[in-house]
Design a protein around this motif. Structure first.
Motif, mmCIF file in Angstrom:
data_model
loop_
_atom_site.group_PDB
_atom_site.id
_atom_site.type_symbol
_atom_site.label_atom_id
_atom_site.label_comp_id
_atom_site.label_asym_id
_atom_site.label_seq_id
_atom_site.Cartn_x
_atom_site.Cartn_y
_atom_site.Cartn_z
ATOM 1 N N VAL A 133 -0.508 -18.584 -86.365
ATOM 2 C CA VAL A 133 -0.195 -17.493 -85.438
ATOM 3 C C VAL A 133 -0.727 -17.785 -84.036
ATOM 4 O O VAL A 133 -0.271 -17.192 -83.057
ATOM 5 C CB VAL A 133 -0.770 -16.166 -85.969
ATOM 6 N N THR A 134 -1.676 -18.720 -83.913
ATOM 7 C CA THR A 134 -2.178 -19.107 -82.593
ATOM 8 C C THR A 134 -1.053 -19.639 -81.721
ATOM 9 O O THR A 134 -1.074 -19.475 -80.499
ATOM 10 C CB THR A 134 -3.278 -20.184 -82.744
ATOM 11 N N ASP A 137 0.504 -16.732 -80.145
ATOM 12 C CA ASP A 137 -0.406 -16.141 -79.168
ATOM 13 C C ASP A 137 -0.335 -16.879 -77.837
ATOM 14 O O ASP A 137 -0.254 -16.270 -76.768
ATOM 15 C CB ASP A 137 -1.823 -16.177 -79.718
ATOM 16 N N ALA A 148 -4.369 -12.543 -80.660
ATOM 17 C CA ALA A 148 -4.146 -12.788 -82.081
ATOM 18 C C ALA A 148 -4.846 -14.051 -82.544
ATOM 19 O O ALA A 148 -5.338 -14.116 -83.661
ATOM 20 C CB ALA A 148 -2.645 -12.876 -82.356
ATOM 21 N N SER A 149 -4.902 -15.067 -81.659
ATOM 22 C CA SER A 149 -5.497 -16.330 -82.095
ATOM 23 C C SER A 149 -6.959 -16.151 -82.466
ATOM 24 O O SER A 149 -7.431 -16.674 -83.462
ATOM 25 C CB SER A 149 -5.359 -17.380 -80.999
ATOM 26 N N SER A 164 3.929 -8.852 -86.610
ATOM 27 C CA SER A 164 4.428 -8.887 -85.237
ATOM 28 C C SER A 164 4.193 -7.522 -84.602
ATOM 29 O O SER A 164 4.024 -6.510 -85.302
ATOM 30 C CB SER A 164 5.917 -9.223 -85.219
ATOM 31 N N TYR A 193 0.486 -10.105 -83.509
ATOM 32 C CA TYR A 193 0.893 -11.044 -82.463
ATOM 33 C C TYR A 193 2.083 -10.491 -81.683
ATOM 34 O O TYR A 193 2.881 -9.697 -82.186
ATOM 35 C CB TYR A 193 1.244 -12.415 -83.057
ATOM 36 N N ASP A 194 2.185 -10.909 -80.430
ATOM 37 C CA ASP A 194 3.305 -10.518 -79.563
ATOM 38 C C ASP A 194 4.415 -11.560 -79.672
ATOM 39 O O ASP A 194 4.145 -12.769 -79.722
ATOM 40 C CB ASP A 194 2.843 -10.404 -78.111
ATOM 41 N N TYR A 195 5.632 -11.076 -79.666
ATOM 42 C CA TYR A 195 6.789 -11.969 -79.702
ATOM 43 C C TYR A 195 7.898 -11.307 -78.879
ATOM 44 O O TYR A 195 8.792 -10.661 -79.432
ATOM 45 C CB TYR A 195 7.245 -12.220 -81.142
#
Length: 401
Positions: A133-134, A137, A148-149, A164, A193-195
């Motif tokens: 997931v880093t 991020d 998130a990282s 997400s 995490y942002d996407y």
């Protein structure tokens, strides 16, 4: 007799030191009384330094902004896709390569994450290597990503899921929350995490990531990099099949990986395929600013020394040695250069610490070159005048004053 000789030798050895002390005292008197044009020359040199530093820093900051935008848009994140043929361990080890900021493998699963609160719908789920997931991020928050990282480091199998932002907002969850699943189990949201929907590849905007051990095969490997390694494509292809990092030198292993239908793409190609390069920094128009300020400093210091030509010629006429005169003016100019440096130091320090890309060494070298150039120009200008003044021209200088 021997005692006399010893005293004479001792007196001769002490004479240069006494001479230097006398020259230093004279230089200090000139600086304090303003004979050296201390304030005016300090301001001119400081203006050269501050002006050149400001102009160069603004252009470097613009280049850094372009690079940061490229990274935060996901344009510097590359994906190799070969369903069922990506080695998870090899993918994760790419993070040890210079320029690679994060790397992780992903694979989709048939089952969805179904929450007890929403039993009729499920969240698409992907299994990932720990810390994958880093990549997301960095691809959303840029080079200084710490969201998130930082929350996802150390995740392992069975420790929870990563949601997400869209999925987390829909169910009202946040990092650290416990969620009840439709099958009776419970899980922890270890990170969010942002996407963004800004042109990047679809599929992960509404999803849940389940970290699993690295061993095994995955569908894709994502690598966030900056600066982007020249051989990134080759590095990504080493993840195909059962290749190990040492297989980079194994031609047969490389050939076997080429037989797999693997595609490499950017996570977000809306900014183009050609990233900002290091040559943009090296060839920036303000990179030659140090030459301009060197000439200006040379002329300013030379003019300051030339305005004292009557004083300098008089000193030579009175028996002052030229080497002593040059040494004295060099001391005075060095002190003035140091004062100019002190005035420009706060701006230079701020420019270096505010560097967005983290490459503060390159910024420091670029700005230090300006300061050194100004000081060198001032010293050369002063010494040229000190070396060029002639005692025989004293009366002409006196009449021209």
């Amino acid at each position: 007799m021997s005692a006399k000789l010893e005293r004479h030798a001792s007196s001769a050895s002490a004479r240069p030191a006494m001479c230097l002390r006398a020259i230093w005292r004279e230089a200090c008197r000139n600086l304090l009384t303003g004979t050296s044009r201390t304030v005016a020359l300090t301001l001119v040199l400081a203006a050269c330094m501050i002006g050149a530093i400001t102009v160069d820093w603004l252009q470097i900051r613009n280049l850094e902004s372009n690079a940061a935008a490229w990274v935060s848009a996901g344009a510097s994140t590359y994906v190799i896709t070969a369903p069922g043929h990506i080695d998870g361990q090899t993918c994760s080890r790419l993070q040890a390569v210079d320029g690679v900021l994060a790397a992780g493998a992903f694979r989709s699963v048939d089952t969805r994450t179904v929450l007890a609160a929403f039993p009729s719908t499920g969240v698409p789920t992907y299994q990932t290597t720990p810390n994958a997931v880093t990549v997301f991020d960095i691809a959303s928050n840029g080079l200084h990503a710490d969201g998130a990282s930082s929350s996802a480091r150390g995740l392992g199998d069975g420790m929870g899921i990563v949601l997400s932002r869209e999925a987390a907002d829909l169910i009202g969850a946040d990092a650290g929350d416990r969620l009840a699943l439709a099958d009776g189990r419970q899980t922890t949201v270890t990170a969010v995490y942002d996407y963004p929907d800004d042109g990047r590849a679809s599929g992960y905007g509404y999803a849940a990531l389940e970290p699993v051990p690295e061993n095994g095969m995955f569908d894709s490997c994502m690598v966030a990099a900056w600066p982007i390694p020249d051989d990134l494509d080759a590095l990504l292809r080493y993840t195909v099949g059962d290749a190990e990092p040492s297989a980079a030198a194994d031609v047969n292993e490389s050939d076997s990986s080429q037989s797999v239908d693997a595609t490499i793409s950017q996570l977000n190609a809306t900014l183009g395929t050609v990233p900002p390069s290091a040559s943009s920094f090296r060839h920036r128009s303000t990179g030659m600013a140090f030459i301009v300020v060197t000439v200006v400093a040379l002329l300013a210091a030379g003019a300051s020394a030339w305005s004292r030509r009557v004083e300098l010629a008089s000193a030579l006429h009175a028996g002052y040695r030229r080497i002593a005169l040059i040494t004295q003016l060099t001391m005075e100019t060095t002190a003035i250069c140091c004062a100019g440096m002190m005035l420009s130091l706060p701006l230079a320090a701020y420019a270096v610490t505010a560097s967005q890309t983290g490459d503060r060494l390159a910024m420091a070298v670029a700005l230090a070159r300006i300061v050194v150039a100004v000081d060198a120009g001032a010293l050369v200008g002063t010494m040229l005048v000190a070396a060029g003044v002639r005692e025989r021209l004293l009366f002409r200088f006196f009449k021209e004053r």
